[in-house]
Design a protein around this motif. Structure first.
Motif, short mmCIF file in Angstrom:
data_model
loop_
_atom_site.label_atom_id
_atom_site.label_comp_id
_atom_site.label_asym_id
_atom_site.label_seq_id
_atom_site.Cartn_x
_atom_site.Cartn_y
_atom_site.Cartn_z
N PRO A 75 40.97 -13.06 20.10
CA PRO A 75 42.18 -13.48 20.83
C PRO A 75 41.92 -14.60 21.83
CG PRO A 75 41.98 -11.10 20.81
CD PRO A 75 40.69 -11.63 20.27
N ALA A 76 42.77 -15.61 21.76
CA ALA A 76 42.74 -16.69 22.74
C ALA A 76 43.78 -16.33 23.80
CB ALA A 76 43.06 -18.03 22.09
N LEU A 77 43.34 -15.81 24.91
CA LEU A 77 44.26 -15.31 25.92
C LEU A 77 45.05 -16.43 26.61
CD1 LEU A 77 42.01 -12.52 27.43
CD2 LEU A 77 43.76 -12.34 25.64
N ASN A 78 44.62 -17.66 26.43
CA ASN A 78 45.37 -18.79 27.00
C ASN A 78 46.47 -19.27 26.07
OD1 ASN A 78 43.51 -19.79 25.13
ND2 ASN A 78 43.36 -21.76 26.18
N GLN A 79 46.62 -18.62 24.91
CA GLN A 79 47.67 -18.95 23.95
C GLN A 79 48.61 -17.76 23.82
OE1 GLN A 79 48.06 -21.93 22.64
NE2 GLN A 79 46.15 -22.70 23.53
N SER A 80 49.77 -18.00 23.24
CA SER A 80 50.75 -16.92 23.07
C SER A 80 50.28 -15.93 22.00
CB SER A 80 52.10 -17.51 22.65
OG SER A 80 52.04 -17.98 21.32
N ILE A 81 50.86 -14.76 22.02
CA ILE A 81 50.55 -13.75 21.01
C ILE A 81 50.96 -14.27 19.63
CG2 ILE A 81 52.74 -12.51 21.34
CD1 ILE A 81 49.37 -10.94 20.36
N ALA A 82 52.05 -15.02 19.56
CA ALA A 82 52.49 -15.57 18.28
C ALA A 82 51.47 -16.56 17.72
CB ALA A 82 53.85 -16.24 18.43
N TYR A 83 50.85 -17.35 18.57
CA TYR A 83 49.81 -18.28 18.12
C TYR A 83 48.65 -17.50 17.51
CZ TYR A 83 46.11 -21.77 18.11
OH TYR A 83 45.10 -22.60 17.72
N ASN A 84 48.17 -16.48 18.22
CA ASN A 84 47.07 -15.67 17.72
C ASN A 84 47.43 -14.98 16.40
OD1 ASN A 84 44.69 -15.36 19.87
ND2 ASN A 84 46.61 -15.65 20.96
N LEU A 85 48.63 -14.42 16.33
CA LEU A 85 49.07 -13.75 15.11
C LEU A 85 49.21 -14.74 13.95
CD1 LEU A 85 51.78 -11.35 16.54
CD2 LEU A 85 49.57 -10.71 15.58
N SER A 86 49.76 -15.91 14.23
CA SER A 86 49.96 -16.88 13.16
C SER A 86 48.64 -17.38 12.59
CB SER A 86 50.83 -18.05 13.63
OG SER A 86 50.16 -18.86 14.57
N LYS A 87 47.63 -17.52 13.43
CA LYS A 87 46.32 -17.95 12.94
C LYS A 87 45.66 -16.85 12.10
CE LYS A 87 46.78 -21.96 14.43
NZ LYS A 87 47.00 -23.05 13.48
N ALA A 88 45.82 -15.60 12.50
CA ALA A 88 45.32 -14.49 11.69
C ALA A 88 46.06 -14.45 10.35
CB ALA A 88 45.47 -13.18 12.44
N ALA A 89 47.35 -14.70 10.39
CA ALA A 89 48.15 -14.71 9.17
C ALA A 89 47.70 -15.84 8.23
CB ALA A 89 49.63 -14.86 9.50
N THR B 169 57.29 -24.12 24.80
CA THR B 169 58.59 -23.87 25.41
C THR B 169 58.53 -22.66 26.33
OG1 THR B 169 59.32 -22.44 23.61
CG2 THR B 169 59.78 -24.80 23.39
N GLU B 170 59.43 -22.61 27.26
CA GLU B 170 59.57 -21.47 28.16
C GLU B 170 61.00 -20.96 28.05
OE1 GLU B 170 57.52 -19.63 29.89
OE2 GLU B 170 55.82 -20.83 29.26
N PRO B 171 61.25 -19.75 27.68
CA PRO B 171 60.26 -18.78 27.19
C PRO B 171 59.76 -19.21 25.80
CG PRO B 171 62.45 -17.89 26.88
CD PRO B 171 62.61 -19.20 27.61
N PRO B 172 58.58 -18.74 25.39
CA PRO B 172 58.02 -19.13 24.10
C PRO B 172 58.95 -18.77 22.93
CG PRO B 172 56.38 -18.00 25.42
CD PRO B 172 57.70 -17.85 26.13
N MET C 195 55.75 -18.80 14.28
CA MET C 195 55.46 -18.16 13.00
C MET C 195 56.01 -18.97 11.83
SD MET C 195 53.60 -15.64 13.87
CE MET C 195 53.53 -14.53 12.49
N GLN C 196 57.16 -19.57 12.03
CA GLN C 196 57.77 -20.37 10.96
C GLN C 196 56.88 -21.56 10.61
OE1 GLN C 196 61.39 -22.46 11.94
NE2 GLN C 196 62.15 -22.26 9.86
N VAL C 197 56.41 -22.28 11.61
CA VAL C 197 55.59 -23.47 11.38
C VAL C 197 54.22 -23.09 10.82
CG1 VAL C 197 54.42 -25.41 12.50
CG2 VAL C 197 56.79 -24.86 13.10
N ASN C 198 53.55 -22.13 11.43
CA ASN C 198 52.17 -21.81 11.07
C ASN C 198 52.04 -20.87 9.88
OD1 ASN C 198 50.79 -23.38 13.00
ND2 ASN C 198 51.19 -21.85 14.57
N VAL C 199 53.08 -20.12 9.55
CA VAL C 199 52.97 -19.15 8.47
C VAL C 199 53.96 -19.45 7.34
CG1 VAL C 199 53.09 -16.70 7.86
CG2 VAL C 199 52.14 -17.38 10.06
#
Length: 120
Positions: free
Chosen positions: A97-111, A53-56, A62-66
């Motif tokens: 970090p996957a710079l082609n993904q959102s910060i939330a994607y990167n954070l959710s995968k770390a979580a 989505t725009e804006p992300p 975070m809800q879906v992935n965490v």
């Protein structure tokens, strides 16, 4: 064996489901709408959500992935057999970090990796 899979509709999740089915496991696949639970030998999270989505919508990512992973694990603890295994398929983005993904994607995968460590 009884295996529960969350996120079976994607490429990875469907391959995981096919392999467990070929082995003879009784499969229960769970989606956002849920499913009937029995004694669990394997609980596998193979879902992938990338916010387009725009804006992300960072909260949704975070809800879906965490949040959904934690809630599912905690809601099903009464079903775990003695030899239960929980698998969370994450991403290399959890540590690089996957710079082609959102910060939330990167954070959710770390979580997700931290969730696995917490419940291990």
């Amino acid at each position: 064996m009884r295996t529960h899979i969350v996120g079976h509709q994607g490429r990875l999740g469907s391959v995981v489901a096919e392999n467990f089915a070929a082995r003879g496991d009784f499969l229960t696949v769970l989606s956002n709408s849920g499913g009937e639970l029995y004694r669990i030998n394997y609980l596998i999270f193979a879902h992938r959500y990338r916010n387009r989505t725009e804006p992300p919508d960072y909260a949704l990512e975070m809800q879906v992935n965490v949040e959904h992973v934690v809630k599912t694990i905690e809601a099903t603890t009464f079903c775990y057999g003695e030899d239960c295994a929980i698998v969370i398929v994450s991403s290399v983005s959890a540590r690089e970090p996957a710079l082609n993904q959102s910060i939330a994607y990167n954070l959710s995968k770390a979580a997700q990796n931290q969730i696995a460590r917490y419940y291990a």
